[in-house]
Scaffold this motif. Structure first.
Motif, short mmCIF file in Angstrom:
data_model
loop_
_atom_site.label_atom_id
_atom_site.label_comp_id
_atom_site.label_asym_id
_atom_site.label_seq_id
_atom_site.Cartn_x
_atom_site.Cartn_y
_atom_site.Cartn_z
N ASP A 15 4.52 5.81 4.95
CA ASP A 15 3.28 5.39 5.48
C ASP A 15 3.45 5.96 7.03
N ASP A 53 -9.94 9.46 1.53
CA ASP A 53 -9.10 8.19 1.39
C ASP A 53 -7.87 8.38 1.60
N LYS A 54 -7.20 9.32 2.22
CA LYS A 54 -5.74 9.34 2.44
C LYS A 54 -5.29 8.84 3.63
N PRO A 76 4.15 11.23 0.06
CA PRO A 76 4.58 10.09 -0.86
C PRO A 76 5.51 9.39 -0.26
N ASN A 77 5.58 8.02 -0.49
CA ASN A 77 6.25 6.93 0.00
C ASN A 77 6.56 7.01 1.23
N SER A 117 -1.89 6.16 7.42
CA SER A 117 -1.99 6.87 6.28
C SER A 117 -0.88 6.49 5.46
N ASP A 118 -1.14 6.19 4.11
CA ASP A 118 -0.02 5.76 3.20
C ASP A 118 -0.08 6.73 2.08
N ARG A 119 -0.96 7.85 2.02
CA ARG A 119 -1.03 8.83 1.00
C ARG A 119 -0.80 10.13 1.03
N LEU A 120 -0.70 10.69 2.51
CA LEU A 120 -0.41 11.92 2.80
C LEU A 120 0.74 12.51 2.32
#
Length: 676
Positions: free
Chosen positions: A631, A589-590, A628-629, A623-626
């Protein structure tokens, strides 16, 4: 001059498309195996049933109770599929398609499209505020749209004259773009993207939510693209015209500014866009491959809203606004030597709205409203720069007043009757306009909704159509309003676990449609001679899973006939549209993979040709989770590298010479958004 070229059309294998559509509608229920749990940034259609669509319905009904078939896409959809413009997002919605003349995008709704009308038959709104300008009544959906797509919370679309409560320009449909609030960002963002054709874009956004509840957001962005280096047009394939090759003639840039401030019951917002575009098509009799041919559109708006809950069952909304639109174009042509023609437009308008909504009467939900717009300035001019020759100079102004009332009456707990009525005074029309909207909404089961709808509305002639008196066009100040009558039946089914299936049938009658006709051997004028009939149906199925997986498919069949020309299949109207959207979460889900497949059927052209049907496949990985901060997203547009065809013009010097325009092949975009 800013020309008028009408529209075109074509067709494909109906059996094949119906098979694809039905297959997708079957697949979705089979895959519906567990409940859907989405956050508010990615609401499914099932969850949207429990969200009040205040802006679209003007009554705040839940989506399944509104007297229309509303389509909604969210900020998460925009992010997942990498839609770069409002036109991209609309092109992915049920029943919609667009064409492009390498200057502007034109939106088609359920088979109806008139290229060259600058989308004046569609009402465009931002947060419920009308955005059509007051010269061409244009609704701009490309880079000339005032908002950056990263600032859009959701897009609502009402097809047909089901939006008749909004009056003029809600002729074939209404688009409402809802902007993000400060909470959606609550900090700062720096965004950058690069793409094919030396395209790049930068954006800076800051927002703040203070302890007293005040919210503020400010954003600025710049876009620039060189466009394809060489474009070939066989209509100009001569040695004197660079063998039909337009070199470095498709460049575009746009600058935007948007701000929003909310304090208590007050919301102040505003935006500005300035978009410059070179035109490679040598339209309107200009010199081919001349870099001096460009268009420049600038638009701004300010909007102040006061909304207060007077009692537990009554709400008051007050709105004031002021807006402007400026257009400039240089058109080099050969008049013994190179002469530059300058086309200028400037519009200013302002006004306000008062709206009262109450449920104080048992089993009724009543809304009353009054709108006023003063067209302060409607200036058009055209002249040769050197030597100076004035061809056309026109000034106009006038008032628009609209009174509307709408009531939702619960006949029974499972049966609603929705009735709306609108009275319009418009200074471009000689008579008052009265239009109803009627809807019967029945819920025989918790999972099933049936809607039967009827409505009428109008479109007033705009200042361009009424006042233009140059270039072989004779002004006609006696134009009447265009009329449309719409019938629609809708069946919706939901399983309670994030699956929705929709089917509808529609029938439209359009009369007094404005089109150009010859007045003599050398001149033309606008007349209310057009008449069209459209019937068709739509099927759509959507399923969302917890975790983000999405499968959505829609199929639209529409047959639009030109009644003024023997009832033949109308120009530029595709009979079949098929759209498939699939999203799959990856890497725990990343990341998210979004795949968009759009089929548009063949279309007749103005010159008797046929634009081929095409498939458009777009793929976007985000991706907005691979990290931090941060996208990241990478998009491939037109994956199959198909130089698909758009309809061109009528071949005259008042239009495009090209019968068909080929679009760009495969394009790439890489985007990064850094949050602070």
């Amino acid at each position: 001059m800013r020309g008028f070229h009408l529209a075109c059309l074509k067709r494909f294998s109906l059996i094949h498309v119906v098979y694809m559509g039905l297959l997708s509608l079957i697949i979705a229920p089979v895959m519906a195996d567990r409940p859907s749990e989405e956050d508010l940034t990615g609401l499914s259609m099932e969850q949207l049933l429990n969200v009040e669509v205040i802006n679209a319905s003007r009554l705040g009904q839940k989506e399944n109770m509104a007297p229309t078939s509303i389509s909604v896409v969210t900020a998460k959809d925009i992010h997942t599929f990498g839609w770069r413009t409002l036109g991209d997002a609309l092109n992915g919605m049920r029943g919609l398609f667009y064409t492009n003349d390498r200057n502007y995008n034109y939106l088609g709704v359920r088979g109806f499209i008139h290229t060259g009308d600058y989308n004046s038959r569609v009402l465009l709104m931002i947060d419920g505020k009308r955005m059509n300008e007051n010269i061409y009544d244009g609704a701009y959906i490309g880079q000339e749209f005032v908002l950056d797509m990263d600032l859009v919370e959701r897009i609502e679309f009402i097809p047909g004259s089901g939006a008749s409560i909004y009056g003029a320009n809600a002729y074939t449909g209404m688009i409402n773009v809802v902007t993000k609030n400060a909470q959606a960002i609550d900090g700062a963002q720096l965004a950058g993207e690069i793409g094919t054709f030396n395209a790049y874009k930068g954006r800076a956004t800051v927002s703040k939510v203070w302890q007293n509840g005040t919210e503020g957001l400010l954003s600025a962005s710049h876009y620039d693209s060189s466009g394809p280096e060489n474009l070939y047009f066989r209509e100009f394939d001569t040695p004197s015209a660079n063998n039909g090759i337009a070199h470095n003639m498709d460049g575009e840039r746009a600058d935007r500014l948007f701000g929003k401030l909310k304090y208590g019951n007050l919301t102040l917002s505003g935006g500005y866009v300035d978009r410059y575009k070179r035109v490679p098509t040598a339209a309107f009799g200009t010199i081919f491959n001349d870099p001096g041919f460009y268009t420049d559109d600038a638009q701004f708006y300010t909007d102040l809203i006061y909304q207060n809950k007077l009692t537990d069952d009554s709400t008051l909304l007050l709105r004031g606004f002021y807006q402007g639109y400026d257009y400039r174009s240089d058109l080099p042509y050969a008049g013994g030597r190179r002469i530059v023609n300058r086309d200028l437009v400037s519009g200013r308008w302002g006004g306000g709205e008062a709206q009262f909504t109450t449920t104080a009467i048992d089993r009724h939900r009543l809304m009353m409203g009054l709108e006023y717009q003063y067209d302060q300035k409607q200036h058009q001019a055209n002249f040769d720069k050197d030597p100076y020759v004035l061809y056309f100079d026109s000034d106009g102004s006038g008032h628009r007043v609209e009174l509307y009332v709408q009531d939702e009456f619960a006949i029974r707990d499972d049966l609603l009757f929705n009735v709306g009525l609108r009275l319009d005074y418009h200074h471009m029309v000689n008579s008052m306009q009265l239009n109803p909207r009627l809807g019967l909404i029945w819920n025989p089961l918790d999972s099933t909704t049936v809607k039967i709808l009827y409505s009428t509305t109008f479109r007033a002639p705009n200042a361009y159509e009424s006042d233009l008196d140059a270039f072989g066009i004779v002004a006609n100040p006696n134009l009447k309003e265009e009329r449309i009558r719409t019938y629609e039946g809708i069946l919706e089914w939901r399983d309670g676990y994030g699956l929705k299936v929709l089917g509808n049938f529609f029938y439209n009658e359009m009369t007094q449609v404005l089109e150009t006709e010859p007045v003599n051997a050398e001149a033309m004028s606008f007349f209310n001679n057009g008449a069209y009939t459209t019937y068709g149906f739509e099927l759509e199925s959507e399923k969302r899973w917890d975790g983000g997986r999405l499968l959505k498919a829609s199929y639209t069949y529409n047959l639009m006939t030109d009644e003024a020309r023997g009832g033949h299949w109308a120009v530029a109207s595709p009979q079949n549209l098929f759209k498939l959207h699939y999203a799959e979460p990856l890497f725990g889900d990343k990341a998210m993979l979004g795949i968009e497949n759009i089929f548009v059927d063949q279309r007749k052209t103005l010159q008797g040709g046929m634009a081929e049907p095409y498939y458009l496949v777009n793929v976007n990985l985000s991706s907005d989770r691979l990290i931090p901060n941060l996208d990241l997203s990478f998009g491939v547009y037109n994956l199959l590298d198909n130089h698909y065809q758009m309809v061109g013009g009528d071949g005259s010097d008042n239009d495009l010479r090209q019968d068909i325009l080929r679009m760009n092949g495969r394009e790439f975009r890489f985007k990064a958004v850094l949050e602070f």
